[in-house]
Design a protein around this motif. Structure first.
Motif, PDB file in Angstrom:
ATOM      1  N   ASN A 158      69.875  17.823   3.096  1.00 55.40           N
ATOM      2  CA  ASN A 158      69.953  19.355   3.518  1.00 55.40           C
ATOM      3  C   ASN A 158      70.628  19.978   2.482  1.00 55.40           C
ATOM      4  OD1 ASN A 158      69.411  21.294   5.236  1.00 55.40           O
ATOM      5  ND2 ASN A 158      71.383  21.585   5.544  1.00 55.40           N
ATOM      6  N   ARG A 160      71.057  19.192  -0.772  1.00 51.26           N
ATOM      7  CA  ARG A 160      70.182  19.169  -1.965  1.00 51.26           C
ATOM      8  C   ARG A 160      68.979  20.086  -1.850  1.00 51.26           C
ATOM      9  NH1 ARG A 160      66.655  13.756  -3.167  1.00 51.26           N
ATOM     10  NH2 ARG A 160      65.586  14.588  -1.556  1.00 51.26           N
ATOM     11  N   ASN A 161      68.361  20.215  -0.667  1.00 50.32           N
ATOM     12  CA  ASN A 161      67.237  21.066  -0.378  1.00 50.32           C
ATOM     13  C   ASN A 161      67.727  22.476  -0.377  1.00 50.32           C
ATOM     14  OD1 ASN A 161      65.604  18.950   0.043  1.00 50.32           O
ATOM     15  ND2 ASN A 161      65.617  18.827   2.319  1.00 50.32           N
ATOM     16  N   THR A 162      68.783  22.774   0.008  1.00 48.76           N
ATOM     17  CA  THR A 162      69.462  24.014  -0.022  1.00 48.76           C
ATOM     18  C   THR A 162      69.419  24.511  -1.500  1.00 48.76           C
ATOM     19  OG1 THR A 162      70.497  23.689   2.215  1.00 48.76           O
ATOM     20  CG2 THR A 162      71.301  25.469   0.822  1.00 48.76           C
ATOM     21  N   HIS A 164      68.179  23.435  -3.879  1.00 46.20           N
ATOM     22  CA  HIS A 164      66.894  23.600  -4.847  1.00 46.20           C
ATOM     23  C   HIS A 164      66.363  24.973  -4.251  1.00 46.20           C
ATOM     24  CE1 HIS A 164      66.354  19.965  -6.979  1.00 46.20           C
ATOM     25  NE2 HIS A 164      66.608  19.177  -6.107  1.00 46.20           N
ATOM     26  N   SER A 165      66.407  25.362  -3.138  1.00 45.71           N
ATOM     27  CA  SER A 165      65.852  26.654  -2.675  1.00 45.71           C
ATOM     28  C   SER A 165      66.404  27.724  -3.163  1.00 45.71           C
ATOM     29  CB  SER A 165      65.786  26.829  -1.229  1.00 45.71           C
ATOM     30  OG  SER A 165      64.937  25.795  -0.538  1.00 45.71           O
TER      31      SER A 165
END
Length: 413
Positions: A158, A160-162, A164-165
């Motif tokens: 999560n 990592r995804n945040t 990247h976003s």
């Protein structure tokens, strides 16, 4: 047991007076032409860059936040974004900012007061960054992490995804440890922001980590001595390199460079590069990204490893140790094999099936981490025996391997 349980304790920072420039040399010799070419390759291919800034780079002699330095760094980071290099900043300075805002004469030593000061300073730190980035149409995004955020696999993904976003939005993530809830005594800290920056680099699979410090890079001796020279390139972090930061009398690591070498080991083992340079130098990030021979470059060791093995090897907390014989060590490190019971000498700590454990050699050096198929109690019962005899000892053999190679991550190369 914490992530840092099997790492050296965080050392103290080197004094600002050691920030000097002298002739540099490679640690593991490469000629100047190939070194220049290597620098260009590293910086040109760095589509994502993590920049770590230390407290002494961001604060003035009286310990208060240097808004001028923050503005300079933010300008350079904006330029990196503008050149299509996605950049994440790992920034210290919250406590220093809080000390100044609260009008304190000294840094508190009491834990609760120190965390309160960090809470006040963190807001001011982010506002300072955001004010400068806003001039260029960007926003600063505060990302505060605890060790649990990278220990738990789902939370790790999560984060990592945040990140990247945020980069997709054109924002600049400003990462720091959540000092208000992290407690060293409870083993819930990263140890220092060098390790945090290395974990963020591995989490994002960023090709380059830049650590801006209060010295020019790694020296081959005491940086305060004129005879010591700056090491321009380190191709491998071996005993020769580690000796640079050890006290010759005690043999113990000393100074802030020890934690930076640990961060470099984490990054280069995962297949990425790291540069240590002086954060007090003008346009230092611009010069680094132009391929100039500044600071010390630590070269990636082999190909990059998978996201799962990055988490397993460098972010997940270990619950215990398994000691190997030399045959098992060679099979794992040199041949990429699984760990069998026959190669186990013993265990330390209590762990259960599915826990992350550290694998160490006869000298106690951690060489790998893995997800164990057996508890510590069962490993103790089957250590040293062949796989086909496990059922005779335990009454069943659910797994042939103590740790399968797909669930092993090498942490030293």
């Amino acid at each position: 047991m914490s992530l840092t349980a099997f790492l050296p304790p965080p050392p103290t920072a080197m004094p600002v007076s050691t920030c000097v420039s002298r002739e540099s040399k490679p640690a593991n010799p490469v000629n100047s032409a190939s070194a220049a070419s290597l620098r260009q390759q590293v910086t040109t291919s760095a589509h994502t860059v993590v920049v770590k800034v230390g407290t002494r780079v961001l604060t003035q002699p009286d310990g208060t936040l240097s808004h001028k330095r923050i503005e300079q760094l933010a300008e350079e980071i904006h330029a990196m974004h503008a050149s299509d290099r996605r950049t994440v900043l790992v920034s210290s300075g919250a406590v220093g900012a809080g000390v100044g805002l609260l009008g304190l004469k000294t840094r508190p030593t009491d834990l609760a007061k120190l965390q309160a000061v960090a809470a006040v300073g963190q807001t001011h730190l982010i506002q300072s960054y955001d004010r400068v980035f806003a001039k260029h149409g960007r926003r600063a995004a505060q990302v505060l992490l605890t060790i649990e955020d990278v220990d738990d696999r789902l939370r790790y993904l999560n984060v990592r995804n945040t990140l990247h976003s945020l980069l997709d939005f054109g924002a600049v993530p400003i990462v720091n440890e959540n000092d208000t809830v992290s407690v060293e005594e409870l083993k819930t800290t990263f140890g220092d922001n060098d390790r945090l920056a290395a974990m963020v680099t591995n989490l994002l699979r960023a090709p380059l980590l830049i650590v801006l410090s209060d010295i020019d890079g790694l020296y081959d001796g005491d940086p305060s001595l004129p005879a010591s020279r700056l090491v321009s390139t380190v191709e491998r972090i071996d005993e020769h390199v580690l000796a640079y930061v050890r006290d010759r009398k005690t043999g113990q690591s000393k100074g802030g460079m020890a934690s930076k070498l640990e961060a470099a080991r984490m990054v280069t083992t995962a297949g990425e590069n790291m540069i240590i340079a002086s954060g007090h130098e003008t346009n230092i990030l611009t010069r680094i990204m132009a391929g100039e021979n500044v600071g010390t470059l630590f070269v990636a060791q082999g190909k990059g490893i998978s996201p799962f093995k990055r988490w397993l090897g460098f972010s997940a907390q270990v619950r215990g140790r398994i000691q190997l014989d030399d045959g098992a060590r060679k099979a794992i490190v040199e041949k990429g094999r699984s760990l069998l019971a026959a190669g186990v000498v013993g265990t330390q700590g209590e762990f259960q099936k599915g826990d992350v454990v550290a694998l160490c050699d006869a000298e106690g050096t951690v060489i790998a981490r893995g997800l164990t198929n057996y508890s510590s109690a069962d490993v103790e019962r089957i250590k040293g025996i062949k796989s086909e005899k496990i059922a005779q000892v335990l009454g069943q053999r659910p797994y042939e391997e103590v740790i399968h190679r797909d669930n092993l991550a090498i942490v030293t190369k």
